[in-house]
Write an enzyme that holds these catalytic residues in place. Structure first.
Site, mmCIF file in Angstrom:
data_model
loop_
_atom_site.group_PDB
_atom_site.id
_atom_site.type_symbol
_atom_site.label_atom_id
_atom_site.label_comp_id
_atom_site.label_asym_id
_atom_site.label_seq_id
_atom_site.Cartn_x
_atom_site.Cartn_y
_atom_site.Cartn_z
ATOM 1 N N PHE A 125 0.934 -1.220 0.050
ATOM 2 C CA PHE A 125 -0.107 -0.077 -0.179
ATOM 3 C C PHE A 125 0.873 1.313 0.189
ATOM 4 O O PHE A 125 1.791 1.122 0.779
ATOM 5 C CB PHE A 125 -1.060 0.194 1.295
ATOM 6 C CG PHE A 125 -2.155 1.127 1.119
ATOM 7 C CD1 PHE A 125 -3.085 1.024 0.452
ATOM 8 C CD2 PHE A 125 -1.746 2.112 1.963
ATOM 9 C CE1 PHE A 125 -4.126 2.082 0.291
ATOM 10 C CE2 PHE A 125 -2.773 3.300 1.882
ATOM 11 C CZ PHE A 125 -3.980 3.125 1.128
ATOM 12 N N ASP A 197 1.779 -5.866 7.884
ATOM 13 C CA ASP A 197 0.300 -5.129 8.274
ATOM 14 C C ASP A 197 -0.671 -6.186 7.754
ATOM 15 O O ASP A 197 -0.833 -6.861 6.905
ATOM 16 C CB ASP A 197 0.574 -4.378 6.734
ATOM 17 C CG ASP A 197 -0.757 -3.237 6.641
ATOM 18 O OD1 ASP A 197 -1.873 -3.673 6.851
ATOM 19 O OD2 ASP A 197 -0.287 -2.034 6.343
ATOM 20 N N TYR A 222 -10.893 -0.109 10.739
ATOM 21 C CA TYR A 222 -12.226 0.272 10.079
ATOM 22 C C TYR A 222 -12.745 -0.441 8.787
ATOM 23 O O TYR A 222 -13.814 -0.202 8.279
ATOM 24 C CB TYR A 222 -12.069 1.785 9.785
ATOM 25 C CG TYR A 222 -10.891 2.076 9.126
ATOM 26 C CD1 TYR A 222 -10.664 1.936 7.720
ATOM 27 C CD2 TYR A 222 -9.830 2.635 9.718
ATOM 28 C CE1 TYR A 222 -9.399 2.146 7.069
ATOM 29 C CE2 TYR A 222 -8.697 3.093 9.170
ATOM 30 C CZ TYR A 222 -8.503 2.770 7.789
ATOM 31 O OH TYR A 222 -7.111 3.221 7.067
ATOM 32 N N LYS A 223 -12.065 -1.506 8.709
ATOM 33 C CA LYS A 223 -12.482 -2.598 7.747
ATOM 34 C C LYS A 223 -13.106 -3.542 8.008
ATOM 35 O O LYS A 223 -14.293 -3.483 8.294
ATOM 36 C CB LYS A 223 -11.168 -2.837 6.751
ATOM 37 C CG LYS A 223 -10.108 -1.801 6.151
ATOM 38 C CD LYS A 223 -8.998 -2.345 5.442
ATOM 39 C CE LYS A 223 -8.038 -1.379 4.931
ATOM 40 N NZ LYS A 223 -8.542 -0.316 4.132
ATOM 41 N N ARG A 371 -12.590 -3.980 -7.136
ATOM 42 C CA ARG A 371 -12.571 -4.767 -5.817
ATOM 43 C C ARG A 371 -14.140 -5.048 -5.386
ATOM 44 O O ARG A 371 -14.792 -3.904 -5.171
ATOM 45 C CB ARG A 371 -11.742 -4.169 -4.954
ATOM 46 C CG ARG A 371 -10.187 -4.018 -5.350
ATOM 47 C CD ARG A 371 -9.234 -3.475 -4.048
ATOM 48 N NE ARG A 371 -9.965 -2.372 -3.234
ATOM 49 C CZ ARG A 371 -9.548 -2.038 -2.151
ATOM 50 N NH1 ARG A 371 -8.618 -2.487 -1.558
ATOM 51 N NH2 ARG A 371 -10.085 -1.200 -1.477
#
Length: 412
Positions: A125, A197, A222-223, A371
């Site tokens: 990322f 990560d 938050y995912k 996605r």
């Protein structure tokens, strides 16, 4: 040929199907972007109402003790640890993912003085790559971009120079799941420290941090944990490193005696040394409430449901989309997938905008990837079938060629 009846039969046999009731999902919307922002937990609104009106409103500053705001980073860290195979006392929650990642990388490098290389994924990322460069400049390291499949060969040849190996457990674009235990063992054989990560793994699949001997890990909440927009991130530091881990950002909450206001910093014992400053209390309490959706749930069951959704998604893609110019980017092999399916199409942006207009929500990543993330606690097989057939209908109708869908939105 996968049908809606097949989907509903799978849902009837799903032991997690009732968990959907623990989330507030808009009627008529299929939400396949939980790998970017999780859906709202039904417990969060009332928790925030109480925190604002009762705890803050009535208890005022006493809420730090009466409502244990002070203990929230460690208390919530232990709750997350249950989902990640981490024994209590090894995770704190607070700060952003970027801040936690910076602390993790510098702290890891300081555990291996004299070594000069920081190895990371060229497809990591963006923030992870940017921070790796920044940390390398501050710590006198060189960043070496090595794809995960090549890291074993690299470590065999250059391992004695490697200080830190830093990868994502799941590729954020493709959904490819990497073998964390294997990479960790290879890094340790070379004497390096590993930083994982877990942003696309936490809450989506079983993680065994202690069992796999992971040194340090960072993840957002938050995912798949559905902590809310900007929810604070967590950092895991294995107990074996607590005495030597030196975070670069040293705030008063991480001091051994914070309320004595001493002149010099002395790190708190254990994982508390990773605390920095006053945390975002309302976000912490929202996260704590959201985590209740996992109470009584085994991560093995979450994984089984996720794999079933992924298999069914790919079957639907093969039936309805492959002939329309879509390519499957995510691996077909279940053991190599996280909890998303990624498709490639030359008109990805326009297709996704048209799909969202039909209230099927996914997202897009460069250059041409659509996605679709599925949280096993609230996504059904029927959702998957309807999403794929709706995307098929968008293509066949040509509505994505409408001018209103031609300009990518700022947030994709």
């Amino acid at each position: 040929m996968p049908t809606m009846r097949d989907a509903k039969n799978l849902d009837m046999a799903d032991p997690l199907y009732s968990r959907r009731e623990k989330f507030l999902l808009p009627d008529g919307t299929i939400y396949l972007d939980g790998n970017s922002l999780g859906a709202l937990s039904s417990r969060v609104p009332a928790t925030l109402e109480k925190a604002v009106r009762d705890q803050w409103g009535n208890h005022l500053i006493a809420a730090w003790t009466e409502d244990d705001w002070w203990g929230a980073p460690l208390r919530i860290g232990d709750r997350i640890g249950r989902l990640l195979g981490a024994a209590p006392g090894q995770i704190t929650v607070g700060e952003s993912t970027s801040v936690q990642t910076f602390n993790a990388l510098v702290g890891a490098a300081r555990l291996r003085p004299g070594r000069t290389l920081l190895v990371t994924d060229p497809d990591h990322f963006p923030t992870n790559r940017y921070l790796a460069q920044s940390v390398a400049g501050l710590c006198g390291l060189d960043v070496i971009a090595v794809p995960v499949p090549d890291v074993h060969d690299f470590l065999r040849e250059h391992g004695e120079r490697v200080a830190v190996v830093s990868y994502g457990a799941v590729d954020f674009r493709t959904g490819r799941l990497w073998d964390a235990a294997d990479v960790t063992a290879a890094a340790h054989a070379a004497g390096a420290v590993v930083v994982w990560d877990l942003c696309h793994a936490a809450g989506a699949l079983p993680v065994e941090l202690d069992e796999q001997g992971v040194d340090i890990a960072v993840g957002c909440t938050y995912k798949y944990l559905s902590g809310g927009p900007g929810a604070p991130a967590f950092i895991y530091v294995a107990r074996t490193h607590h005495g030597n881990f030196e975070p670069p950002l040293t705030g008063w909450h991480g001091h051994a005696r914070p309320f004595l206001m001493e002149r010099d910093f002395e790190p708190a014992p254990g994982i508390s040394r990773t605390r920095i400053g006053t945390p975002h209390v309302l976000s912490l309490l929202a996260l704590e409430a959201a985590l209740e959706a996992f109470d009584g749930v085994e991560m093995a069951d979450v994984r089984a449901k996720s794999l079933s959704l992924g298999d069914f998604f790919i079957e639907c893609v093969d039936q309805h989309l492959v002939s329309l110019g879509f390519d499957l980017v995510t691996p077909r092999e279940p053991g190599l997938r996280g909890s998303q399916v990624t498709l490639a199409h030359p008109e990805a942006h326009a297709l996704m905008r048209a799909l969202i207009a039909r209230r099927v929500i996914g997202d897009v990543r460069p250059p041409n990837m659509l996605r679709f993330g599925y949280n096993a606690l609230y996504i059904s097989h029927a959702d998957v079938h309807q999403a794929v057939t709706t995307l098929r209908d968008v293509v066949l109708s040509g509505e994505h060629h409408d001018s209103r869908f031609q300009t990518p939105t700022l947030i994709t």
